[in-house]
Design an enzyme around this catalytic site. Structure first.
Site, PDB file in Angstrom:
ATOM      1  N   TYR A 519       0.816  -1.216   0.000  1.00  0.00           N
ATOM      2  CA  TYR A 519       0.000   0.000   0.000  1.00  0.00           C
ATOM      3  C   TYR A 519       0.845   1.259   0.000  1.00  0.00           C
ATOM      4  O   TYR A 519       0.611   2.182   0.771  1.00  0.00           O
ATOM      5  CB  TYR A 519      -0.991  -0.008   1.178  1.00  0.00           C
ATOM      6  CG  TYR A 519      -1.509  -1.385   1.507  1.00  0.00           C
ATOM      7  CD1 TYR A 519      -2.188  -2.133   0.535  1.00  0.00           C
ATOM      8  CD2 TYR A 519      -1.310  -1.968   2.741  1.00  0.00           C
ATOM      9  CE1 TYR A 519      -2.649  -3.412   0.803  1.00  0.00           C
ATOM     10  CE2 TYR A 519      -1.777  -3.249   3.025  1.00  0.00           C
ATOM     11  CZ  TYR A 519      -2.443  -3.968   2.049  1.00  0.00           C
ATOM     12  OH  TYR A 519      -2.892  -5.232   2.322  1.00  0.00           O
ATOM     13  N   HIS A 520       1.810   1.297  -0.913  1.00  0.00           N
ATOM     14  CA  HIS A 520       2.680   2.466  -1.058  1.00  0.00           C
ATOM     15  C   HIS A 520       2.590   3.034  -2.469  1.00  0.00           C
ATOM     16  O   HIS A 520       3.612   3.274  -3.113  1.00  0.00           O
ATOM     17  CB  HIS A 520       4.138   2.089  -0.754  1.00  0.00           C
ATOM     18  CG  HIS A 520       4.354   1.520   0.610  1.00  0.00           C
ATOM     19  ND1 HIS A 520       5.400   0.673   0.912  1.00  0.00           N
ATOM     20  CD2 HIS A 520       3.656   1.688   1.774  1.00  0.00           C
ATOM     21  CE1 HIS A 520       5.346   0.344   2.191  1.00  0.00           C
ATOM     22  NE2 HIS A 520       4.293   0.944   2.735  1.00  0.00           N
ATOM     23  N   PRO A 521       1.393   3.276  -2.983  1.00  0.00           N
ATOM     24  CA  PRO A 521       1.285   3.781  -4.355  1.00  0.00           C
ATOM     25  C   PRO A 521       1.773   5.223  -4.449  1.00  0.00           C
ATOM     26  O   PRO A 521       1.552   6.035  -3.550  1.00  0.00           O
ATOM     27  CB  PRO A 521      -0.220   3.689  -4.649  1.00  0.00           C
ATOM     28  CG  PRO A 521      -0.872   3.811  -3.306  1.00  0.00           C
ATOM     29  CD  PRO A 521       0.062   3.115  -2.354  1.00  0.00           C
TER      30      PRO A 521
END
Length: 595
Positions: A519-521
């Site tokens: 979840y590091h877009p």
């Protein structure tokens, strides 16, 4: 809230019902609700309007409101931060609640096949994703920021951004500060600290990496490759989101700061003639009331890697073909929504722990753990267990010795202390595969945008991941694992069970079928020089061709840092706040008044 909890204890309920009721109460209650009850009067015009009260927006609201002559409006679509979010052990359970946007990616033939798309938690709450993440405080590698500068983004080299990492930091681990004083500081708004509570599996994982030859390191210091008990955005066993760090201490005292939660911005107002952002339209969700507010100086979009490009496109800034397809008048044709990439992993490398270490207590023990935490901020719920250990490694595909290309994280996918099996999660740090964000076909404003990260579209990403798996499997050869009876779960998972287990072909099948993400877009409003065809904002984070409009969040990152992205996002906002002050104080209207 204490009276509500007391009433629960005095009500005759079954144990499981009581536990669910207590957790639900903590999810519903917020320490910040008092501010809404004593809210300041509405205004029609502000100096700065910030869209999004997340990791960047909270920092900006704090720093800009330091100028008492400026009025700041911070708009957040979600509600106030719940008490439950402050308990580290419940980090995973914050997903798929009402404080999560509950996004899901599009499936492709390359990834997220089994679940028909990957789940993408994004914070819809004060503090944004810093309110529901695992609190990991990792800045990335020196070369990450030097590469931004090499791409033409002046002012963004590591030596130039390090002071902004340090400015926000209040590091509460004296040994780390003393050993690496050039890299850390105290006294900032953002408290950072290792979790005090460490269970046995956490200690065993750490020892196993040491046994494999990895040195213990401060991964935010000089050397990133190694293993660490991670620091977290926490203090004394409690989460410190950017809301708690930057907004809660000043929310009542700074009369020039206006914070409005549950306020969903639907459009940035841009004059089509002058190409200047003049304000925003938003919907106050509890009442359904539509509100228009104006900005004397700037509108700042800090809605994150998914929602920032969505809002820009709804406002007429984006790819011409995309806007025309939805009958949105094109104010500025820019590659908004492109360059999407993320730290990708998979679920399929599982560890069965020693039965004697299993902490899967009965309901009464869970209640005791929770009530113990609420009175002491200690115990099993005061940490994220195995997620607080991480290792950064270099595979054979990374030629530079000082750069990692895989990060090892660990997860048990539930309330942190309670598990019998956990996952080894190799995370791809510098993916070559890129995707995009586009508008919803049927409901432009309220519908979830189209998210296509294109995980594993590039073959090198697959090769690095398989090599990461091979390194992870070495853990099972360590004395730390064998003596403590940590065993590899060797049951093949469908449809990959038709392939010989532990071959490269098997693992490639697994990573494509059971793709997961940390979840590091980033990247959808890419920062770059004017001659970069993929750039949306310049090095001062101003949207090209639009006056009075900036994007300040993870979406501006041209390349994702080698590590968790919350700390870099805070840094971006810290640096951007100085840019804004310089523009408006040293060279803008303020200096003319003084002269």
């Amino acid at each position: 809230m204490s009276m509500a909890i007391q009433n629960l204890f005095e009500t005759p309920l079954t144990c499981s019902v009581f536990y669910v009721a207590l957790v639900s109460l903590l999810l519903g209650f917020s320490k910040d609700q008092q501010f809404n009850e004593n809210s300041k009067s509405d205004q029609e015009e502000y100096d700065f309007i910030i869209v999004g009260g997340g990791s960047a927006g909270c920092v900006l609201a704090n720093r800009l409101s330091e100028r008492r002559e400026w009025n700041i409006l911070l708009l957040e679509a979600g509600r106030e931060e719940p008490v439950l979010a402050e308990i580290p052990g419940f980090a995973f359970t914050m997903r798929q609640t009402d404080i999560d946007w509950n996004y899901r990616t599009q499936p492709t033939k390359f990834a997220c096949i089994r679940n028909k798309g990957c789940v993408w938690p994004r914070g819809r709450v004060m503090g944004g994703s810093s309110t529901l993440n695992y609190m990991i405080y990792v800045r990335g590698n020196r070369d990450d920021y030097d590469s931004w500068a090499r791409m033409g983004n002046l002012g963004w080299s590591y030596n130039e951004v390090l002071p902004y990492f340090k400015r926000s930091e209040d590091n509460r681990d004296p040994d780390i500060v003393a050993q690496n004083s050039n890299y850390h500081s105290t006294g900032g708004y953002q408290q950072v600290q290792r979790f005090n509570y460490k269970d046995q599996p956490t200690k065993i994982l750490f020892k196993a990496f040491l046994e494999l030859g990895f040195n213990e390191t401060d991964i935010n210091g000089e050397h990133q490759i190694g293993v660490a008990h991670l620091q977290a955005t926490s203090i004394n066993g409690s989460r410190v989101s950017t809301n708690r760090a930057f907004i809660r201490p000043i929310r009542e005292s700074r009369l020039n700061l206006f914070v409005k939660s549950e306020s969903y911005v639907t459009r940035v107002l841009i004059d089509p003639g002058s190409k200047r952002a003049t304000g925003v339209e938003y919907t106050h969700i509890p009442t359904g009331k539509s509100v228009t507010v104006y900005a004397r100086k700037e509108v700042i979009v800090s809605s994150g890697t998914v929602n920032s490009p969505k809002l820009l496109m709804l406002s007429g800034v984006g790819p011409r073909d995309e806007l025309e397809k939805h009958n949105i008048p094109v104010i500025r044709d820019l590659p908004v929504g492109n360059n999407l990439h993320d730290h990708v992993s998979f679920q399929g490398l599982f560890v069965q722990i020693n039965p004697d270490m299993v902490n899967n207590p009965k309901c009464e023990k869970r209640i005791n753990d929770l009530t113990h935490y609420l009175t002491t901020n200690d115990g099993p719920l005061s940490s994220t267990s195995i997620t607080s250990v991480s290792a950064f490694v270099r595979t054979k595909y990374e030629k530079r010795r000082e750069l990692p290309d895989i990060q090892f994280q660990f997860g048990n996918f539930g309330v942190s202390p309670y598990f019998e099996v956990f996952a080894i999660l190799p995370v791809l740090l510098q993916p070559k595969s890129k995707g995009f964000v586009r508008l919803n076909f049927t409901d432009l404003i309220w519908g979830d945008p189209i998210i296509q990260p294109n995980y594993f579209a590039e073959d090198i990403d697959v090769k690095r991941m398989v090599e990461g798996i091979r390194i992870g499997l070495e853990l099972f050869r360590t004395t730390a694992f064998t003596q403590n009876q940590f065993q590899l779960v060797m049951k093949a998972m469908p449809p990959c069970d038709k392939i010989e287990y532990n071959t490269d072909e098997y693992w490639i099948c697994i990573i494509r079928q059971y793709t997961d993400t940390f979840y590091h877009p980033v990247g959808t409003c890419k920062m770059g020089p004017s001659d970069d065809p993929g750039a949306v904002v310049d090095a001062n984070l101003r949207v090209y061709g639009i006056q009075g409009l900036r994007v300040i969040d993870a979406s501006i990152m041209p390349i994702v840092p080698r590590g968790n992205t919350n700390a870099p996002t805070i840094m971006v906002a810290e640096k951007a706040s100085d840019m804004i002050k310089k523009d408006w104080i040293q060279t803008g209207w303020w200096s003319s008044i003084q002269n």
